[in-house]
Design an enzyme around this catalytic site. Structure first.
Site, PDB file in Angstrom:
ATOM      1  CG  LEU A 241      -7.568  63.797  72.323  1.00 57.76           C
ATOM      2  CD1 LEU A 241      -8.561  62.405  72.216  1.00 57.76           C
ATOM      3  CD2 LEU A 241      -7.506  64.222  73.364  1.00 57.76           C
ATOM      4  CG  HIS A 242      -7.920  62.570  65.905  1.00 57.73           C
ATOM      5  ND1 HIS A 242      -6.576  62.996  64.867  1.00 57.73           N
ATOM      6  CD2 HIS A 242      -7.221  61.476  65.997  1.00 57.73           C
ATOM      7  CE1 HIS A 242      -5.963  62.087  64.721  1.00 57.73           C
ATOM      8  NE2 HIS A 242      -6.429  60.824  64.562  1.00 57.73           N
TER       9      HIS A 242
END
Length: 313
Positions: A241-242
Site C-alpha cells: 500500500l504505497h
C-alpha cells in the site's frame, strides 16, 4: 494545535484513494486542495476519481483541480493493468456531483505558494511529479516557499515495478522528478523499499470490511481489487500500500526509518529510464537532497490508517 497546510497532488489509483481518505480524516492537516495529474489513468479519470473519493469521505467542499494531461517530455504511460479501466475498480462509486475547480492545477499550486506565508505549505505527491515540476518551471520563486515535498516514488535495493530499474511514478515523468529533486526543496522520498513492507494482508483488509461507515467497506473493495495484481506478482498475502505512506510520514514520522542521501534520476538511458540512483552508502560526494525512507512499522501504519478512516462518512 496549528494545522499543517497541504496540497495533495495525485493520480487516483486505489492506493491514492486511501491516502486521500487518510488526509481528509486527519485533523492535523488543512487540505488546501487536490491537484490531479495523468498517471495511473488519464487525467479525465484521475480528476473525476479524486472527486469521487472526496464525496465518499463526506468532504464535498474539498477543492479539486485538473492539472497536466501528459508528462513534460515523454508520452504518457498508464497502469490500467494494475488499477483497472477506471483507476478505481473495485467498489461501485457514484459519479461525482461536486464541481471541478475552473483553475488549472499548476496555476493553483503557484498561486497558493505565492500567497501563503513562505515555508508553510507541504506538497504531498502520490503520482508523477509533472504538476509540481511545471509549477516550478512557471514560477521558480515557489521553490524557496515550499515547506517540503513528500513523495511516493522510486526504488533502489528493491528495484522497479514498471521496469526492472524504475518505479512507476518516477518512470512516467522522470524529467519532472529530476527537476524537483534538483530544486533545493526539502524532500522526503518514500520508495518501494519502504512501501513493499506495508502489505494489505487479509486480516488488515478485514478491519476495513468490518467498519460501519461507507468509507471502510469501500476501502476493502478497493484493496481487494488492487492487491490481486501484486499478490500474483510477488506471491504475498496482500499487496503493498504505497501512497498512504506519504500522509503517515507526516503524521507519525516515528513509524519510519530513513537517512539523508543524494538521489539522482536517470532520464537518458532506455534501459534504466526513470531509475532513482540513491547514494545510500554515500559513495559519491554528491550532497544529500532527500530524506529517503527504507523501513516502516507496518502494524503501526495500518493502525493509524484504520483508526482514521473509521471516523469518515
Amino acid at each position: 494545535m496549528a494545522k499543517l497546510p497541504i496540497i495533495i497532488d495525485t493520480d487516483p489509483g486505489q492506493d491514492d484513494a486511501l491516502a486521500i481518505l487518510l488526509a481528509l480524516a486527519s485533523p492535523e492537516f488543512e487540505v488546501l486542495g487536490i491537484t490531479a495529474v495523468a498517471g495511473n489513468v488519464p487525467l479525465a479519470l484521475t480528476e473525476k476519481n479524486a472527486r469521487k473519493i472526496c464525496e465518499l469521505a463526506g468532504k464535498p467542499d474539498t477543492k479539486v483541480f485538473a492539472g497536466a494531461v501528459r508528462p513534460m517530455v515523454r508520452p504518457l504511460v498508464t497502469a490500467e493493468h494494475v488499477h483497472g479501466r477506471t483507476g478505481l475498480d473495485g467498489p461501485v462509486l457514484p459519479e461525482p456531483t461536486m464541481p471541478l475547480q475552473p483553475l488549472h492545477g499548476v496555476d493553483f499550486i503557484v498561486e497558493t505558494l505565492m500567497t501563503r506565508p513562505a515555508g508553510t505549505v507541504t506538497l504531498c505527491t502520490l503520482g508523477p511529479l509533472t504538476n509540481v515540476a511545471l509549477a516550478l518551471d512557471r514560477e521558480p520563486r515557489i521553490a524557496s516557499r515550499i515547506k517540503r515535498i513528500v513523495a511516493m516514488g522510486g526504488g533502489f535495493f528493491e528495484g522497479g515495478n514498471i521496469t526492472p530499474a524504475a518505479e512507476f511514478n518516477i518512470y512516467v515523468d522522470p524529467h519532472a522528478a529530476r527537476l524537483c529533486l534538483s530544486s533545493d526543496i526539502p524532500f522526503t522520498l518514500i520508495p518501494l523499499d519502504c512501501t513493499h513492507q506495508a502489505l494489505t494482508s487479509a486480516k488488515r483488509v478485514a478491519r476495513f470490511r468490518a467498519m460501519t461507515n461507507k468509507s471502510g467497506p469501500a476501502c476493502a473493495d478497493l484493496l481487494e481489487f488492487f492487491e490481486r495484481f501484486d499478490e500474483q506478482k510477488y506471491g504475498t498475502d496482500g499487496g503493498p500500500l504505497h501512497d498512504p505512506c506519504v500522509m503517515a510520514w507526516l503524521l507519525k514520522p516515528e513509524l519510519f526509518t530513513s537517512r539523508d542521501v543524494n538521489v539522482a534520476v536517470e532520464c537518458e538511458s532506455d534501459l534504466t529510464m526513470g531509475m532513482t540512483v540513491v547514494d545510500w552508502w554515500r559513495v559519491t560526494d554528491r550532497k544529500p537532497n532527500a530524506t529517503v525512507c527504507r523501513g516502516i512499522n507496518a502494524e503501526g501504519f495500518f493502525d493509524l490508517l484504520t483508526e482514521r478512516i473509521a471516523t469518515l462518512a
